[in-house]
Design a protein around this motif. Structure first.
Motif, PDB file in Angstrom:
ATOM      1  N   ALA A  25     -48.958  17.361  10.917  1.00  0.00           N
ATOM      2  CA  ALA A  25     -48.205  17.819   9.746  1.00  0.00           C
ATOM      3  C   ALA A  25     -48.172  19.345   9.649  1.00  0.00           C
ATOM      4  O   ALA A  25     -47.184  19.928   9.189  1.00  0.00           O
ATOM      5  N   LYS A  26     -49.250  20.003  10.090  1.00  0.00           N
ATOM      6  CA  LYS A  26     -49.351  21.465   9.999  1.00  0.00           C
ATOM      7  C   LYS A  26     -48.888  22.171  11.272  1.00  0.00           C
ATOM      8  O   LYS A  26     -48.829  23.400  11.307  1.00  0.00           O
ATOM      9  N   LYS A  27     -48.550  21.415  12.287  1.00  0.00           N
ATOM     10  CA  LYS A  27     -48.310  21.978  13.614  1.00  0.00           C
ATOM     11  C   LYS A  27     -47.266  23.094  13.609  1.00  0.00           C
ATOM     12  O   LYS A  27     -47.495  24.174  14.165  1.00  0.00           O
ATOM     13  N   GLN A  28     -46.152  22.867  12.965  1.00  0.00           N
ATOM     14  CA  GLN A  28     -45.090  23.871  12.974  1.00  0.00           C
ATOM     15  C   GLN A  28     -45.437  25.059  12.089  1.00  0.00           C
ATOM     16  O   GLN A  28     -45.328  26.211  12.504  1.00  0.00           O
ATOM     17  N   PRO A  69     -50.949  24.570  18.783  1.00  0.00           N
ATOM     18  CA  PRO A  69     -50.514  24.128  20.114  1.00  0.00           C
ATOM     19  C   PRO A  69     -50.559  22.622  20.261  1.00  0.00           C
ATOM     20  O   PRO A  69     -51.242  21.923  19.500  1.00  0.00           O
ATOM     21  N   ASP A  70     -49.887  22.116  21.253  1.00  0.00           N
ATOM     22  CA  ASP A  70     -49.873  20.694  21.566  1.00  0.00           C
ATOM     23  C   ASP A  70     -51.201  20.321  22.230  1.00  0.00           C
ATOM     24  O   ASP A  70     -51.592  20.932  23.219  1.00  0.00           O
ATOM     25  N   VAL A  71     -51.900  19.340  21.676  1.00  0.00           N
ATOM     26  CA  VAL A  71     -53.188  18.943  22.238  1.00  0.00           C
ATOM     27  C   VAL A  71     -53.062  17.753  23.194  1.00  0.00           C
ATOM     28  O   VAL A  71     -54.053  17.337  23.796  1.00  0.00           O
ATOM     29  N   ASN A  72     -51.884  17.195  23.324  1.00  0.00           N
ATOM     30  CA  ASN A  72     -51.681  16.023  24.191  1.00  0.00           C
ATOM     31  C   ASN A  72     -51.593  16.446  25.669  1.00  0.00           C
ATOM     32  O   ASN A  72     -51.265  17.570  25.987  1.00  0.00           O
TER      33      ASN A  72
END
Length: 251
Positions: free
Chosen positions: A240-243, A248-251
């Motif tokens: 939810a807070k990513k943007q 960063p992408d953790v996947n």
């Protein structure tokens, strides 16, 4: 009239809250912030998380080959006081067993040894060093020296920094201060560290713990000149807070 005043007050507070969040500029976007440690748990109540490390290269976060399971507080996560804007939901309090969630600076490295391999500021702990977790103490959330502040000032602390001497525990042999509650507000949570774990799946009182091999790699990589930050969030909140937070992408 009183009802109208309450409505206007509520509206004003909501507008202030929305403005402060919308006006938030993520510290992850600052040019001098080039190292990031991330812990993502399954949910607010989870007592374990996955740790990731990222390095900023040409303005982009690149994941390092440094990933590990870590332990969190015995009751999971709650919002902490850090670099992020005020959030809705439960906030960490003293003694609640929760690790703080949000964005935080990483402070001094510490431990039992005279030296460790790190580019972070380092302080060797002595038998008289205590972190003050006593509500109402003028030294709340500060690491002090008994020789300087006196025996009476530290006698109620449950956080001797030489746990090997006082409680036969090795977990503070190597660690890092997480800058939660940097203003030392009474009762809002104290003595938050990254430190060695007691074992896989064994929760902490509110810190982030890990194997010594992982701590060694983390300390060797971290560099104060790169202004490292720490982010801890449950998976749903991370997405939810990513943007807004430039996570960063953790996947």
């Amino acid at each position: 009239m009183k009802i109208m005043q309450k409505m206007l007050l509520s509206l004003s507070l909501a507008m202030v809250s929305q403005f402060s969040v919308a006006d938030f500029s993520s510290p992850l976007n600052q040019n001098d912030v080039k190292q990031l440690v991330v812990a993502v748990s399954n949910n607010w109540d989870a007592t374990t998380a996955t740790l990731y490390a990222f390095e900023k290269q040409q303005g982009k976060w690149i994941k390092k080959d440094l990933t590990s399971e870590v332990n969190l507080g015995r009751t999971g996560l709650a919002w902490g006081l850090g670099l992020h804007p005020k959030q809705q939901g439960q906030y960490k309090k003293e003694g609640d067993g929760k690790a703080p969630a949000g964005i935080f600076e990483l402070g001094t490295a510490f431990g039992y040894l005279q030296h460790v391999n790190t580019h972070m500021p380092y302080q060797q702990m002595q038998a008289g060093n205590y972190c003050m977790d006593v509500k109402g103490s003028p030294y709340y959330n500060q690491i002090v020296d008994e020789a300087s502040v006196g025996a009476d000032a530290v006698k109620a602390s449950s956080e001797p920094m030489r746990l090997d001497i006082h409680k036969n525990l090795p977990i503070y042999k190597k660690g890092l201060v997480v800058m939660h509650n940097a203003e030392n507000i009474n009762g809002q949570g104290s003595c938050i560290f990254m430190h060695l774990w007691k074992g896989q799946g064994v929760p902490t009182a509110g810190c982030t713990s890990m194997p010594e091999t992982v701590m060694d790699r983390l300390l060797a990589w971290l560099d104060k000149s790169q202004h490292p930050l720490y982010v801890a969030l449950p998976q749903k909140q991370y997405q939810a807070k990513k943007q807004a937070w430039s996570l960063p992408d953790v996947n």
